[in-house]
Write a protein that holds these residues in place. Structure first.
Motif, PDB file in Angstrom:
ATOM      1  N   GLN A  88       0.831  -1.204   0.000  1.00 13.92           N
ATOM      2  CA  GLN A  88       0.000   0.000   0.000  1.00 13.92           C
ATOM      3  C   GLN A  88       0.872   1.264   0.000  1.00 13.92           C
ATOM      4  N   ASP A  89       1.975   1.225   0.769  1.00 11.58           N
ATOM      5  CA  ASP A  89       2.816   2.436   0.899  1.00 11.58           C
ATOM      6  C   ASP A  89       3.999   2.450  -0.085  1.00 11.58           C
ATOM      7  N   TYR A  90       3.887   1.719  -1.143  1.00  8.51           N
ATOM      8  CA  TYR A  90       4.844   1.681  -2.277  1.00  8.51           C
ATOM      9  C   TYR A  90       6.249   1.190  -1.908  1.00  8.51           C
ATOM     10  N   LYS A  91       6.756   1.634  -0.757  1.00  5.22           N
ATOM     11  CA  LYS A  91       8.115   1.267  -0.334  1.00  5.22           C
ATOM     12  C   LYS A  91       9.175   1.565  -1.400  1.00  5.22           C
ATOM     13  N   LEU A  92       9.166   2.804  -1.868  1.00  2.00           N
ATOM     14  CA  LEU A  92      10.203   3.234  -2.815  1.00  2.00           C
ATOM     15  C   LEU A  92      11.271   4.002  -2.041  1.00  2.00           C
ATOM     16  N   LEU A  93      12.467   4.034  -2.593  1.00  2.00           N
ATOM     17  CA  LEU A  93      13.530   4.815  -1.951  1.00  2.00           C
ATOM     18  C   LEU A  93      13.516   6.228  -2.513  1.00  2.00           C
ATOM     19  N   ASP A  94      13.255   7.189  -1.640  1.00  3.38           N
ATOM     20  CA  ASP A  94      13.073   8.585  -2.074  1.00  3.38           C
ATOM     21  C   ASP A  94      14.297   9.165  -2.768  1.00  3.38           C
ATOM     22  N   LYS A  95      15.471   8.670  -2.371  1.00 10.96           N
ATOM     23  CA  LYS A  95      16.689   9.277  -2.908  1.00 10.96           C
ATOM     24  C   LYS A  95      17.139   8.645  -4.217  1.00 10.96           C
ATOM     25  N   LEU A  96      16.396   7.653  -4.688  1.00  7.94           N
ATOM     26  CA  LEU A  96      16.739   7.035  -5.974  1.00  7.94           C
ATOM     27  C   LEU A  96      15.706   7.453  -7.022  1.00  7.94           C
ATOM     28  N   THR A  97      16.154   7.525  -8.277  1.00  6.29           N
ATOM     29  CA  THR A  97      15.226   7.862  -9.359  1.00  6.29           C
ATOM     30  C   THR A  97      14.340   6.656  -9.634  1.00  6.29           C
ATOM     31  N   VAL A  98      13.340   6.871 -10.490  1.00  5.68           N
ATOM     32  CA  VAL A  98      12.432   5.794 -10.880  1.00  5.68           C
ATOM     33  C   VAL A  98      13.258   4.621 -11.428  1.00  5.68           C
ATOM     34  N   LYS A 130       7.654   4.806 -18.974  1.00  4.32           N
ATOM     35  CA  LYS A 130       8.936   4.808 -19.666  1.00  4.32           C
ATOM     36  C   LYS A 130       9.521   6.215 -19.794  1.00  4.32           C
ATOM     37  N   ASN A 131       8.630   7.208 -19.811  1.00  2.00           N
ATOM     38  CA  ASN A 131       9.101   8.595 -19.991  1.00  2.00           C
ATOM     39  C   ASN A 131       9.464   9.282 -18.662  1.00  2.00           C
ATOM     40  N   LYS A 132       9.417   8.534 -17.565  1.00  2.00           N
ATOM     41  CA  LYS A 132       9.706   9.184 -16.270  1.00  2.00           C
ATOM     42  C   LYS A 132      10.889   8.536 -15.551  1.00  2.00           C
ATOM     43  N   LEU A 133      11.776   7.956 -16.334  1.00  2.00           N
ATOM     44  CA  LEU A 133      12.917   7.224 -15.777  1.00  2.00           C
ATOM     45  C   LEU A 133      13.753   8.025 -14.792  1.00  2.00           C
ATOM     46  N   LYS A 134      13.939   9.311 -15.122  1.00  2.00           N
ATOM     47  CA  LYS A 134      14.881  10.105 -14.332  1.00  2.00           C
ATOM     48  C   LYS A 134      14.227  10.884 -13.202  1.00  2.00           C
ATOM     49  N   MET A 135      12.921  10.708 -13.052  1.00  2.00           N
ATOM     50  CA  MET A 135      12.235  11.462 -11.999  1.00  2.00           C
ATOM     51  C   MET A 135      12.381  10.760 -10.647  1.00  2.00           C
ATOM     52  N   TYR A 136      12.168  11.532  -9.603  1.00  2.00           N
ATOM     53  CA  TYR A 136      12.234  10.969  -8.248  1.00  2.00           C
ATOM     54  C   TYR A 136      10.816  10.683  -7.753  1.00  2.00           C
ATOM     55  N   PRO A 137      10.655   9.708  -6.847  1.00  2.00           N
ATOM     56  CA  PRO A 137       9.314   9.349  -6.384  1.00  2.00           C
ATOM     57  C   PRO A 137       8.473  10.552  -5.945  1.00  2.00           C
ATOM     58  N   ARG A 138       9.116  11.535  -5.267  1.00  2.00           N
ATOM     59  CA  ARG A 138       8.331  12.677  -4.773  1.00  2.00           C
ATOM     60  C   ARG A 138       7.753  13.525  -5.911  1.00  2.00           C
ATOM     61  N   GLU A 139       8.290  13.368  -7.113  1.00  2.00           N
ATOM     62  CA  GLU A 139       7.787  14.135  -8.251  1.00  2.00           C
ATOM     63  C   GLU A 139       6.629  13.431  -8.963  1.00  2.00           C
ATOM     64  N   LEU A 140       6.281  12.254  -8.454  1.00  2.00           N
ATOM     65  CA  LEU A 140       5.236  11.470  -9.112  1.00  2.00           C
ATOM     66  C   LEU A 140       3.959  11.467  -8.277  1.00  2.00           C
ATOM     67  N   SER A 141       2.831  11.175  -8.958  1.00  2.00           N
ATOM     68  CA  SER A 141       1.566  11.041  -8.228  1.00  2.00           C
ATOM     69  C   SER A 141       1.554   9.687  -7.520  1.00  2.00           C
ATOM     70  N   GLY A 142       0.583   9.499  -6.623  1.00  2.00           N
ATOM     71  CA  GLY A 142       0.473   8.231  -5.885  1.00  2.00           C
ATOM     72  C   GLY A 142       0.358   7.035  -6.810  1.00  2.00           C
ATOM     73  N   GLY A 143      -0.492   7.193  -7.841  1.00  3.30           N
ATOM     74  CA  GLY A 143      -0.708   6.093  -8.777  1.00  3.30           C
ATOM     75  C   GLY A 143       0.574   5.752  -9.521  1.00  3.30           C
ATOM     76  N   GLU A 144       1.303   6.803  -9.893  1.00  2.00           N
ATOM     77  CA  GLU A 144       2.569   6.578 -10.617  1.00  2.00           C
ATOM     78  C   GLU A 144       3.592   5.886  -9.712  1.00  2.00           C
TER      79      GLU A 144
END
Lengths: 228, 299
Positions: A88-98, A130-144
């Motif tokens: 539910q909480d994605y568990k992504l690392l904020d300091k890494l890009t997509v 595919k077009n958001k490879l270099k973005m960071y999790p905080r720059e994405l919406s919840g769904g993304e």
């Protein structure tokens, strides 16, 4: 052959609370199964038992023929490499890009760079990022963010994907976008077991649905059988 | 090939980890830097005290005065008798004529009095100068020599030497205790600072576990990171040690207070201290990381 076979599983927490009672469940290869039920019915416990975050107090759990309950803690990674898990909480690392978040799982195995790149791009393409490879999790919406988490879970080509309330933090529209992605992954042959309390989704998806109540299977609806 | 790739990734990630968690990394690095500077000072002090005491110890000599009318043969046999005593390092003969010569050279008054002396007139005594391997045993060696035939008097600065020995022993022990205590305190401080750094990254460890990283996969990048922190943290102490000690040595002309207390020559001493600092930094960094990571691993 079945992907998951849960036989007579009981799980009692250290606090003395029993979450599952003598549960039996079989999931065939390639199936998409929802596990639903009210809060505290044991659905999340079942998920945790499958990806071996917990061990059953009684009974056996076979995932891809492996008795996961018997795996010692230090060897849990072996089974984790064969399945994907989404939370539910994605568990992504904020300091890494997509890209890095998805590649993270493969780098641990020591795959060559080119192979990692190929697999990561393919997984992100599948979830439509595919077009958001270099973005960071905080720059994405919840769904993304959840789609990135799904990409990370499937990048290694697991046979089984366990989703624990993956749409829990998302609005209905975004939830359906995520479900569409999961459905596509399922169509490519990955077995999916999704724990959810969102019956609207379950209603729309028309998949096999197992209703738990107080740690027991109350009803097992075949594909298309469940309605709100 | 796979192992090299994993190793390469770990090294890259350890630097990235330091960079991405910069504020906490800086806390660890400055903690390592400050404590290593203190350790360096303590090591330099302790080594110099040891050096000074061993220099003094080397200079302490037992003077064995031989009987006035001793025969040539007896002088030789006495040499062998002294040589059989334990802890005797070297024996040098100094005849009475040589002593008289030295005295005459040192003072004109002596020269005017002693220049007329013949070998027979010379009232001085032939001597053996005996050095011992271990200054702690000087008293017993002197005592044993005293029992030998043809020995008239044995002198080694009784009382003063014992006092000196006990003071030196005390200084040595105190400095060793201080250095060990400092290293332990450093290890503890660094380990704890690194622990805080890694505590803040439990989520990362949790995710690593989820995506199928084995315990060793998880541990290695953090151990490398500890190593990197240790290496970076030891840079400033090493620079201070090398330049600082060399500058101090030049400024003091290689001695402290008087020419009796000689400082250790900077090369290769300061390089050895630097190497030791680097090793302490690396080991403590790794151990601190390992301790912290273990907390989050289900083993």
């Amino acid at each position: 052959m079945d992907q998951i076979r849960v036989q007579g599983v009981t799980h009692t927490y250290k606090s003395g609370v029993t979450a599952l009672y003598d549960l039996d469940l079989t999931v065939e290869k390639g199936e998409f199964v929802f596990i639903i039920g009210s809060t505290g019915c044991g659905k999340s416990t079942l998920g945790k038992l499958l990806y071996r975050e917990l061990k059953p107090t009684k009974g056996t759990i076979l995932v891809g023929g492996i008795n996961v309950g018997k795996i010692p803690n230090r060897k849990v990674y072996k089974i984790r490499r064969k399945m994907g898990v989404v939370f539910q909480d994605y568990k992504l690392l904020d300091k890494l890009t997509v890209y890095e978040n998805v590649a993270f799982a493969l780098e641990i195995f020591g795959l060559p760079k080119d192979e990692i790149h190929e697999k990561v791009v393919k997984a992100l393409e599948l979830v439509g990022l595919k077009n958001k490879l270099k973005m960071y999790p905080r720059e994405l919406s919840g769904g993304e963010q959840q789609r990135v988490a799904i990409a990370r879970a499937i990048v290694n080509g697991p046979k089984l994907l366990i989703c624990d309330e993956p749409t829990g933090n998302l609005d209905p529209k975004t939830s359906m976008e995520v479900m569409t992605v999961l459905d596509e992954i399922n169509k490519l042959g990955t077995t999916i077991l999704m724990v959810t309390h969102d019956i609207n989704i379950v209603d729309k998806m028309k998949k096999r649905t197992v209703l738990l109540n107080a740690g027991r299977v109350l009803k097992d609806y075949a594909e298309g059988e469940y309605t709100k | 090939m796979k192992t090299f790739r994993i190793l390469g990734r770990n090294i890259r990630d350890s630097f990235r980890g330091v960079w991405r968690n910069l504020s906490l990394s800086l806390a660890s690095i400055s903690c390592i830097t400050i404590t290593l500077i203190v350790v360096s000072i303590a090591m330099i002090l302790s080594a110099n005290v040891n050096n000074f005491t061993s220099q003094i110890e080397k200079d302490v000599t037992i003077v064995v005065f031989l009987d006035q009318n001793i025969e040539e043969d007896d002088i030789d046999s006495l040499y062998y008798d002294i040589d059989t005593i334990q802890y005797v390092e070297s024996i040098t003969f100094k005849g009475k004529d040589e002593i008289a010569g030295e005295m005459m050279e040192a003072s004109e008054t002596y020269d005017s009095i002693m220049s007329n002396w013949t070998h027979e007139d010379n009232p001085l005594q032939d001597t053996y100068l005996v050095k011992v391997t271990d200054i702690d045993h000087i008293a017993e060696v002197a005592k044993e020599i005293g029992y030998l035939e043809n020995v008239s008097v044995v002198k080694y600065g009784e009382g003063m030497v014992e006092e000196l020995v006990s003071i030196f022993d005390m200084i040595k022990n105190v400095t060793i205790v201080i250095v060990i205590a400092l290293i332990l305190v450093t290890a503890f401080l660094i380990a704890n600072t690194i622990k805080i750094t890694i505590d803040s990254r439990r989520r990362e460890i949790e995710i690593m576990r989820l995506v199928g990283a084995s315990n060793i996969n998880i541990k290695i990048p953090f151990i490398f990171e500890g190593l990197v922190l240790g290496v970076i943290g030891s840079i400033i102490p090493i620079i201070i040690t090398c330049y600082g000690y060399a500058a101090l040595y030049t400024r003091l002309h290689g001695q402290l207070f008087s020419s009796i207390i000689k400082l250790i020559v900077p090369e290769p001493f300061m390089y050895n201290v630097s190497l030791l600092l680097l090793v302490i930094g690396m080991v403590v960094g790794m151990v601190g990381s390992l301790r912290a990571v273990k907390k989050y691993l289900k083993i």
